[in-house]
Design a protein around this motif. Sequence first.
Motif, mmCIF file in Angstrom:
data_model
loop_
_atom_site.group_PDB
_atom_site.id
_atom_site.type_symbol
_atom_site.label_atom_id
_atom_site.label_comp_id
_atom_site.label_asym_id
_atom_site.label_seq_id
_atom_site.Cartn_x
_atom_site.Cartn_y
_atom_site.Cartn_z
ATOM 1 N N PHE A 1 41.906 35.058 46.145
ATOM 2 C CA PHE A 1 42.054 34.246 44.944
ATOM 3 C C PHE A 1 42.514 35.085 43.750
ATOM 4 C CE2 PHE A 1 38.853 31.580 47.360
ATOM 5 C CZ PHE A 1 39.816 30.692 47.813
ATOM 6 N N SER A 2 42.226 36.383 43.754
ATOM 7 C CA SER A 2 42.782 37.265 42.725
ATOM 8 C C SER A 2 44.293 37.371 42.875
ATOM 9 C CB SER A 2 42.144 38.652 42.813
ATOM 10 O OG SER A 2 40.755 38.609 42.568
ATOM 11 N N HIS A 3 44.754 37.593 44.090
ATOM 12 C CA HIS A 3 46.198 37.684 44.342
ATOM 13 C C HIS A 3 46.866 36.348 44.044
ATOM 14 C CE1 HIS A 3 49.434 39.627 47.162
ATOM 15 N NE2 HIS A 3 49.975 39.089 46.077
ATOM 16 N N ALA A 4 46.208 35.265 44.441
ATOM 17 C CA ALA A 4 46.769 33.937 44.181
ATOM 18 C C ALA A 4 46.924 33.690 42.684
ATOM 19 C CB ALA A 4 45.885 32.867 44.807
ATOM 20 N N HIS A 5 45.981 34.175 41.885
ATOM 21 C CA HIS A 5 46.109 34.023 40.429
ATOM 22 C C HIS A 5 47.335 34.771 39.908
ATOM 23 C CE1 HIS A 5 45.215 33.911 36.176
ATOM 24 N NE2 HIS A 5 45.214 35.231 36.141
ATOM 25 N N LEU A 6 47.596 35.951 40.443
ATOM 26 C CA LEU A 6 48.777 36.700 40.014
ATOM 27 C C LEU A 6 50.065 35.982 40.406
ATOM 28 C CD1 LEU A 6 47.478 40.264 40.913
ATOM 29 C CD2 LEU A 6 47.869 39.372 38.611
ATOM 30 N N LEU A 7 50.040 35.270 41.522
ATOM 31 C CA LEU A 7 51.205 34.493 41.934
ATOM 32 C C LEU A 7 51.375 33.235 41.094
ATOM 33 C CD1 LEU A 7 50.756 34.728 45.819
ATOM 34 C CD2 LEU A 7 52.430 35.973 44.432
ATOM 35 N N ASP A 8 50.266 32.680 40.607
ATOM 36 C CA ASP A 8 50.304 31.421 39.854
ATOM 37 C C ASP A 8 49.218 31.441 38.781
ATOM 38 O OD1 ASP A 8 50.661 28.849 38.935
ATOM 39 O OD2 ASP A 8 49.528 27.936 40.581
ATOM 40 N N LEU B 1 44.157 50.458 45.150
ATOM 41 C CA LEU B 1 43.578 51.076 43.961
ATOM 42 C C LEU B 1 44.563 52.029 43.289
ATOM 43 C CD1 LEU B 1 40.008 51.561 45.384
ATOM 44 C CD2 LEU B 1 40.531 50.375 43.232
ATOM 45 N N THR B 2 45.387 52.705 44.068
ATOM 46 C CA THR B 2 46.440 53.540 43.493
ATOM 47 C C THR B 2 47.353 52.708 42.606
ATOM 48 O OG1 THR B 2 46.422 55.069 45.378
ATOM 49 C CG2 THR B 2 48.414 55.016 44.037
ATOM 50 N N GLU B 3 47.769 51.555 43.129
ATOM 51 C CA GLU B 3 48.723 50.744 42.384
ATOM 52 C C GLU B 3 48.059 50.001 41.224
ATOM 53 O OE1 GLU B 3 52.486 50.139 44.551
ATOM 54 O OE2 GLU B 3 51.158 49.018 45.904
ATOM 55 N N ALA B 4 46.771 49.718 41.343
ATOM 56 C CA ALA B 4 46.065 49.046 40.249
ATOM 57 C C ALA B 4 45.773 49.988 39.089
ATOM 58 C CB ALA B 4 44.759 48.446 40.767
ATOM 59 N N THR B 5 45.510 51.260 39.392
ATOM 60 C CA THR B 5 45.052 52.192 38.357
ATOM 61 C C THR B 5 46.044 53.293 38.023
ATOM 62 O OG1 THR B 5 44.010 53.747 39.914
ATOM 63 C CG2 THR B 5 42.681 51.848 39.193
ATOM 64 N N TYR C 1 41.056 42.293 41.992
ATOM 65 C CA TYR C 1 40.355 41.585 40.921
ATOM 66 C C TYR C 1 40.657 42.248 39.582
ATOM 67 C CZ TYR C 1 36.655 39.142 38.401
ATOM 68 O OH TYR C 1 35.963 38.374 37.498
ATOM 69 N N TYR C 2 40.718 43.566 39.579
ATOM 70 C CA TYR C 2 41.078 44.264 38.343
ATOM 71 C C TYR C 2 42.499 43.907 37.921
ATOM 72 C CZ TYR C 2 42.155 47.898 34.982
ATOM 73 O OH TYR C 2 42.558 48.559 33.845
ATOM 74 N N ARG C 3 43.420 43.857 38.866
ATOM 75 C CA ARG C 3 44.792 43.476 38.523
ATOM 76 C C ARG C 3 44.841 42.065 37.944
ATOM 77 N NH1 ARG C 3 49.113 45.050 43.135
ATOM 78 N NH2 ARG C 3 50.413 43.964 41.606
ATOM 79 N N ALA C 4 44.005 41.182 38.456
ATOM 80 C CA ALA C 4 44.031 39.792 38.002
ATOM 81 C C ALA C 4 43.337 39.609 36.658
ATOM 82 C CB ALA C 4 43.355 38.896 39.043
#
Length: 387
Positions: free
Chosen positions: A68-75, A189-193, A133-136
């Motif tokens: 659902f975190s990834h889905a939020h980033l998509l929409d 985590l590499t790509e998020a931080t 979740y951090y990305r979202a």
Amino acid sequence: MKREEALETAADLPSKAWLRETLIPAWIARAVRPGRAGFVEMFDPAEPARDPGSLRTTLVTARLTYVFSHAHLLDPQGEALAAARHGFAFLRDACREGGRGRFLHSVREDGTPVDARTDLYDLAFVLFAMAWYYRATQDDQALAIADEVIGFIESEMVHPQGGFAEDTAGTLPRRQNPHMHLLEAFHALTEATGEQRWLDHASAIVRLAREHLVDAETGTLGEYFTDDWKSAPGAARLICEPGHHFEWTWLLLHHWRLTGDTQARDLAERLYGFAIRHGLDDGSAGPLAAFDVFDRTGKVTASTKLLWPQTEAIKAFLARIEFLDDADAAERLDKHLASLFRCFVAPETGLWFNQLAKDGAPTQTVIPVRVLYHLLLALAEWERVRG
């Protein structure tokens, strides 16, 4: 067929709009029950209103928090963020034990422990969920929990023979699978931080794969191992899974992207080559799909076809298209996507058959909700690469 042509011919299949409008809303409604804590673990399409029970696992909670975190980033305009927050809160408050990086394997809705083991496979998905979740949300709590978890792994689960223990109970055999998902989490985590330490952790897992998990003679990935990374005794010694060969292919090619490590690329080539030669049904006697199990000689020993290996094949094809401009993978992608939606996944509802027999007959009708992680990630990757 060239890469661009293959992706264009797949354009009439469900895509990002389908994820936004059908798959995610349908699974929010199924997995999040009003007034109930955590996520539903299993869903029975024949009895959709049946009480799912109160058992909750860290694994499913983490996987769906990721979804659902990834889905939020998509929409960002959809309802997925509320579902992600619901999952994060349950992970933090019910599955987690006292801010020490420990997570209980399973609990009741009220947080009462059922299985108090801390499992490496679970922790890998907690780390993965925290990255997404951090990305979202940009919520620093997620990174603080990731720090707790890696601290616990490094202080309590490092194994003297390399890698990490299966759990806090000393379970054997050892498995490649939790380490593979740690690699996935470290990349996330590499790509998020942007922090190098997570990439260093990822590189250590790739070394482990090269030195212990992949058989140098056959180029196959073992599943089960002794304490000192020898192949497990008995029949378990020969077990290999096409789905994991494909999943490692995707991860290793992304590791090459992130680090420039050509040994990771070459290892991906060996695993992919073996899986392509031996692990796919060509569709002549049943659905075109990856089989569940083969052995180190390439003999198929379980001709059933779970959904998740299909999503991992799709991800492997996409990585080879994206990074190697592989025309054969482009052709395979188009056919595999068509087979996925023709035989496994219902575009109208977002439901799926979790496993088919070799001839395509469903063997399971109850749906493990944890598999949504595989489906969402593969289709999001398809959208990203196609875009």
